[in-house]
Design an enzyme around this catalytic site. Structure first.
Site, PDB file in Angstrom:
ATOM      1  N   GLY A  37       0.803  -1.222   0.000  1.00 22.36           N
ATOM      2  CA  GLY A  37       0.000   0.000   0.000  1.00 22.36           C
ATOM      3  C   GLY A  37       0.830   1.263   0.000  1.00 22.36           C
ATOM      4  O   GLY A  37       1.002   1.879  -1.016  1.00 22.36           O
ATOM      5  N   THR A  38       1.291   1.669   1.110  1.00 29.61           N
ATOM      6  CA  THR A  38       2.552   2.370   1.288  1.00 29.61           C
ATOM      7  C   THR A  38       2.658   3.841   0.935  1.00 29.61           C
ATOM      8  O   THR A  38       2.108   4.300  -0.047  1.00 29.61           O
ATOM      9  CB  THR A  38       3.665   1.645   0.494  1.00 29.61           C
ATOM     10  OG1 THR A  38       3.669   0.302   0.833  1.00 29.61           O
ATOM     11  CG2 THR A  38       5.001   2.215   0.774  1.00 29.61           C
TER      12      THR A  38
END
Length: 240
Positions: free
Chosen positions: A17-18
């Site tokens: 995701g990040t």
């Protein structure tokens, strides 16, 4: 509304995701990342470490598929270790970035990962290289990646400047990651940073409840388990 296990898509590949960030400053670089790893809508790991050491002076921030980014990092670390033995000195940041590029480009049809390589060497000082999906390598004074980066481009255009001190650069990275966490559902958890300069690398950790709160964010709350462990009576009933 309840969700079945199928709705949560727990068998989906682990995705990072990040929000990942690399910033140069006057004397080195600062790398930063959040810590949420997702499987569908399920948070598989809330405190993962997305900043991986490649050599003593070079680190990489990982986004996209967790498995893909880990295997690329492992291969590059192995090749850089051989390179250091053969040359008798640490690899430069550019060499590390080009190894990441070779692996990413050569396997672009199979890999789903975007990486930011950052570090310091005695020839060029602090350097940041972005290697997005597809395997292009881009040298830049700062790089941002991951799903949270969409919310940060305008902020960095306004906030980044040349000649920042180490403290200013790290504060910028922490603020940017916290902003992305506030807006991006796939980013969250804690903020980790790595400062790399001529003196080596230093890791810092910023817990989620110490980060600034932005528009409409809720204050951190104790979980029911925390309340019961402390001998409380449980949460107050909701008003009708």
């Amino acid at each position: 509304m309840s969700h079945s296990m199928d709705d949560m898509n727990l068998n989906a590949p682990h995705s990072m995701g990040t929000t990942i960030i690399g910033v140069t400053y006057d004397g080195g670089v600062v790398l930063g990342a959040d810590s949420r790893t997702s499987t569908g809508v399920y948070v598989a790991n809330r405190c993962s470490d997305k900043i991986t050491q490649l050599t003593e002076n070079v680190y990489v921030c990982r986004s996209g598929s967790a498995a893909d980014s880990q295997v690329v990092s492992d291969y590059v670390r192995h090749f850089l270790h051989q390179h250091t033995i053969q040359l008798g000195q640490p690899a430069t940041v550019k060499v590390a970035a080009n190894l990441v590029r070779l692996l990413s480009y050569g396997n672009k049809n199979m890999l789903q990962t975007g990486l930011i390589v950052g570090g310091w060497d005695k020839y060029e000082g602090g350097k940041i290289y972005g290697v997005p999906l597809g395997g292009t390598v881009i040298e830049a004074p700062f790089a941002i990646g991951g799903s949270g980066s969409s919310y940060l481009y305008g902020f960095f255009d306004q906030a980044w400047r040349e000649g920042m001190t180490m403290e200013e650069a790290e504060a910028l990275v922490v603020k940017a990651v916290s902003l992305a966490i506030a807006r991006d559902g796939a980013s969250g958890g804690v903020v980790r940073t790595v400062i790399i300069n001529s003196e080596g690398a230093k890791r810092n950790f910023y817990a989620g409840d110490t980060l600034p709160l932005w528009h409409e964010e809720l204050e951190p709350q104790n979980s029911l388990l925390d309340i019961l462990a402390a001998g409380g009576d449980g949460p107050a009933p909701m008003a009708e």
